[in-house]
Write a protein that holds these residues in place. Sequence first.
Motif, PDB file in Angstrom:
ATOM      1  N   PRO A  71       0.839  -1.199   0.000  1.00 15.94           N
ATOM      2  CA  PRO A  71       0.000   0.000   0.000  1.00 15.94           C
ATOM      3  C   PRO A  71       0.878   1.254   0.000  1.00 15.94           C
ATOM      4  O   PRO A  71       1.946   1.279   0.629  1.00 15.94           O
ATOM      5  CB  PRO A  71      -0.799  -0.105   1.297  1.00 15.94           C
ATOM      6  N   LEU A  72       0.440   2.263  -0.711  1.00 19.41           N
ATOM      7  CA  LEU A  72       1.222   3.488  -0.837  1.00 19.41           C
ATOM      8  C   LEU A  72       1.585   4.067   0.525  1.00 19.41           C
ATOM      9  O   LEU A  72       2.718   4.491   0.739  1.00 19.41           O
ATOM     10  CB  LEU A  72       0.465   4.528  -1.669  1.00 19.41           C
ATOM     11  N   ASP A  73       0.654   4.046   1.470  1.00 22.11           N
ATOM     12  CA  ASP A  73       0.951   4.646   2.771  1.00 22.11           C
ATOM     13  C   ASP A  73       1.960   3.831   3.580  1.00 22.11           C
ATOM     14  O   ASP A  73       2.482   4.300   4.589  1.00 22.11           O
ATOM     15  CB  ASP A  73      -0.323   4.879   3.579  1.00 22.11           C
ATOM     16  N   ALA A  74       2.285   2.605   3.124  1.00 22.26           N
ATOM     17  CA  ALA A  74       3.300   1.791   3.800  1.00 22.26           C
ATOM     18  C   ALA A  74       4.689   1.967   3.177  1.00 22.26           C
ATOM     19  O   ALA A  74       5.670   1.463   3.727  1.00 22.26           O
ATOM     20  CB  ALA A  74       2.900   0.320   3.755  1.00 22.26           C
ATOM     21  N   GLU A  75       4.750   2.673   2.065  1.00 24.26           N
ATOM     22  CA  GLU A  75       6.051   2.937   1.428  1.00 24.26           C
ATOM     23  C   GLU A  75       6.854   3.891   2.310  1.00 24.26           C
ATOM     24  O   GLU A  75       6.281   4.735   3.016  1.00 24.26           O
ATOM     25  CB  GLU A  75       5.854   3.584   0.046  1.00 24.26           C
ATOM     26  N   PRO A  76       8.182   3.810   2.263  1.00 25.03           N
ATOM     27  CA  PRO A  76       9.011   4.760   3.018  1.00 25.03           C
ATOM     28  C   PRO A  76       8.700   6.205   2.585  1.00 25.03           C
ATOM     29  O   PRO A  76       8.317   6.456   1.441  1.00 25.03           O
ATOM     30  CB  PRO A  76      10.435   4.372   2.640  1.00 25.03           C
ATOM     31  N   ALA A  77       8.894   7.145   3.490  1.00 28.84           N
ATOM     32  CA  ALA A  77       8.572   8.550   3.219  1.00 28.84           C
ATOM     33  C   ALA A  77       9.274   9.067   1.961  1.00 28.84           C
ATOM     34  O   ALA A  77       8.668   9.786   1.157  1.00 28.84           O
ATOM     35  CB  ALA A  77       8.932   9.416   4.421  1.00 28.84           C
ATOM     36  N   GLN A 117       7.446  10.660  -1.336  1.00 32.37           N
ATOM     37  CA  GLN A 117       7.747  11.996  -1.853  1.00 32.37           C
ATOM     38  C   GLN A 117       8.124  11.946  -3.330  1.00 32.37           C
ATOM     39  O   GLN A 117       7.677  12.783  -4.119  1.00 32.37           O
ATOM     40  CB  GLN A 117       8.875  12.640  -1.041  1.00 32.37           C
ATOM     41  N   GLU A 118       8.927  10.977  -3.711  1.00 30.52           N
ATOM     42  CA  GLU A 118       9.323  10.857  -5.116  1.00 30.52           C
ATOM     43  C   GLU A 118       8.116  10.519  -6.002  1.00 30.52           C
ATOM     44  O   GLU A 118       7.974  11.071  -7.086  1.00 30.52           O
ATOM     45  CB  GLU A 118      10.421   9.815  -5.279  1.00 30.52           C
ATOM     46  N   LEU A 119       7.245   9.643  -5.525  1.00 36.06           N
ATOM     47  CA  LEU A 119       6.062   9.318  -6.295  1.00 36.06           C
ATOM     48  C   LEU A 119       5.139  10.514  -6.455  1.00 36.06           C
ATOM     49  O   LEU A 119       4.585  10.747  -7.514  1.00 36.06           O
ATOM     50  CB  LEU A 119       5.317   8.157  -5.645  1.00 36.06           C
ATOM     51  N   GLU A 120       5.004  11.296  -5.408  1.00 34.98           N
ATOM     52  CA  GLU A 120       4.168  12.500  -5.478  1.00 34.98           C
ATOM     53  C   GLU A 120       4.768  13.502  -6.474  1.00 34.98           C
ATOM     54  O   GLU A 120       4.044  14.152  -7.239  1.00 34.98           O
ATOM     55  CB  GLU A 120       4.021  13.150  -4.101  1.00 34.98           C
ATOM     56  N   ALA A 121       6.086  13.618  -6.495  1.00 29.96           N
ATOM     57  CA  ALA A 121       6.741  14.526  -7.457  1.00 29.96           C
ATOM     58  C   ALA A 121       6.482  14.082  -8.883  1.00 29.96           C
ATOM     59  O   ALA A 121       6.263  14.911  -9.765  1.00 29.96           O
ATOM     60  CB  ALA A 121       8.230  14.582  -7.159  1.00 29.96           C
ATOM     61  N   VAL A 122       6.475  12.779  -9.116  1.00 36.45           N
ATOM     62  CA  VAL A 122       6.185  12.256 -10.464  1.00 36.45           C
ATOM     63  C   VAL A 122       4.733  12.537 -10.838  1.00 36.45           C
ATOM     64  O   VAL A 122       4.442  12.948 -11.955  1.00 36.45           O
ATOM     65  CB  VAL A 122       6.509  10.751 -10.548  1.00 36.45           C
ATOM     66  N   ARG A 123       3.829  12.316  -9.900  1.00 37.05           N
ATOM     67  CA  ARG A 123       2.405  12.537 -10.175  1.00 37.05           C
ATOM     68  C   ARG A 123       2.084  13.984 -10.479  1.00 37.05           C
ATOM     69  O   ARG A 123       1.272  14.291 -11.340  1.00 37.05           O
ATOM     70  CB  ARG A 123       1.572  12.118  -8.973  1.00 37.05           C
TER      71      ARG A 123
END
Length: 114
Positions: free
Chosen positions: A96-102, A106-112
């Motif tokens: 789950p996304l919320d279980a990914e390391p911080a 952050q990197e995924l949010e930057a891509v989105r």
Amino acid sequence: MVRPGWFDYNAPGELALVMLQGDTRHAGDPSDGVVSRRQIAQVLVSALTSSEADHKTLELVAEHGPAPTGLAPLFADLAADPPGSLDAALDKANMPLDAEPAGVQQELEAVRTG
């Protein structure tokens, strides 16, 4: 997106391209599937101009049999990736996304948003 099998471990006659989805092969060796670099290049180039390949992720392997005469039917049989999802079509929800390391979040949010 193309997720190729093991590069250049093909046996003679393994020319039939197979496009899979769901990332279900996890042996970690060539028994997961093999594909030649030439076959990977063929699929990548074909995907660039094929509307049937648009927004689709696939695992690419070759099995015993003849090479396909065209790739459009193989692309057409695939499910499209869910819009806005980080996972490809048919992938298992294994983290789950919320279980990914911080840092990953952050990197995924930057891509989105980038």
